[in-house]
Design an enzyme around this catalytic site. Sequence first.
Site, mmCIF file in Angstrom:
data_model
loop_
_atom_site.group_PDB
_atom_site.id
_atom_site.type_symbol
_atom_site.label_atom_id
_atom_site.label_comp_id
_atom_site.label_asym_id
_atom_site.label_seq_id
_atom_site.Cartn_x
_atom_site.Cartn_y
_atom_site.Cartn_z
ATOM 1 N N ALA A 21 -0.684 -6.645 3.884
ATOM 2 C CA ALA A 21 -2.002 -6.684 4.832
ATOM 3 C C ALA A 21 -1.979 -7.522 6.338
ATOM 4 C CB ALA A 21 -2.956 -7.427 3.988
ATOM 5 N N THR A 25 -4.010 -7.304 10.406
ATOM 6 C CA THR A 25 -4.964 -8.331 10.623
ATOM 7 C C THR A 25 -5.144 -8.279 12.056
ATOM 8 O OG1 THR A 25 -3.223 -9.947 10.935
ATOM 9 C CG2 THR A 25 -4.362 -10.033 8.786
ATOM 10 N N GLN A 98 1.728 -1.745 1.010
ATOM 11 C CA GLN A 98 0.769 -2.177 0.119
ATOM 12 C C GLN A 98 -0.501 -1.729 0.637
ATOM 13 O OE1 GLN A 98 1.905 -6.034 -1.855
ATOM 14 N NE2 GLN A 98 2.794 -6.010 0.449
ATOM 15 N N HIS A 118 -0.620 1.611 -3.003
ATOM 16 C CA HIS A 118 -1.677 1.331 -3.495
ATOM 17 C C HIS A 118 -2.659 2.273 -3.134
ATOM 18 C CE1 HIS A 118 -0.206 -3.052 -4.063
ATOM 19 N NE2 HIS A 118 0.413 -2.446 -4.733
ATOM 20 N N ASN A 217 6.580 -12.877 8.929
ATOM 21 C CA ASN A 217 5.402 -13.142 8.484
ATOM 22 C C ASN A 217 4.804 -14.567 8.979
ATOM 23 O OD1 ASN A 217 3.559 -12.206 6.125
ATOM 24 N ND2 ASN A 217 3.902 -14.251 5.386
#
Length: 249
Positions: A21, A25, A98, A118, A217
């Site tokens: 995710a 963002t 994902q 997903h 990350n």
Amino acid sequence: MIDQAVSALAGKKRILVFTGAGISTESGIPDFRGPQGIWKQFDPADYTYDRYVDDPGFREESWGKRFRSPYLGASPNDAHRAVTRLWDAGRLVGCVTQNVDGLHAAAGLDPEGLVELHGTANQIHCISCGDRPEFDEIEQRWESGEADPSCRRCEGILKTTIVYFGEDLPVDATTRAWNMAQRADAVLVVGSSLCVYPAAFVPLDVVDRGNPMVIVNRGKTDHDFRATALVDGTAGEILPELADRLIDS
Ligand code: NAD
């Protein structure tokens, strides 16, 4: 920090990119666990497959959320585009995401190189007969008053292909993800806390076979201790530079 990442991936021609995710963002879509995370607004326990199948009211609510989603118009950002450039330059075995936002596809990543583990919010299928009606067609039926549109072929329940809690991962996507992991000579994780399973087993499989893992990350992940190089930063800033330097290396 980027120097270490470039060194870890230099010369690698079969890099697996694994995204979460956090890569989206900067396209305006909140992640799950950050301060503006989706789980601050919704209760995960509500999003189960059994509830979707058993409760028509919940399905109506879900279609409403889907077709009124503020994220329907989101666009890919520089990090998605950098992943596409790495694929186009022949450096990737593929990208396993994902995410359900469709932004890697929107950034032009070849379907051959993309696994949406997903599912996606932009595709709809019948859970009984597998028919795949066009998203726009179902949106139009919903707009014209069908609060819970059913399958025109078999009257079964329609659902986006997003994998709900308690639902198996799609077999084809899972098989393709494992094939990519088996062939990879390195893994680049972008914007994932690496705490959702079984998805996180995909990058970890590459590491288990002795290959380097680079993590880009913001903040910690559950598997920082296994990384060859860690870049704590923003994907939209780091990925373009990393891609440029890898393509030149
Ligand atoms: P997560 O929310 O658990 O982790 C996201 C990580 O990305 C966090 O560590 C966060 O600090 C970091 N991050 C946030 N913005 C970043 C940025 N700009 N650059 C770099 N890092 C950034 O998400 P996850 O690991 O993907 O796992 C949770 C589940 O979230 C997945 O199953 C996925 O299906 C679902 N999800 C998808 C979307 C989407 O499709 N865009 C959005 C929310 C959740």
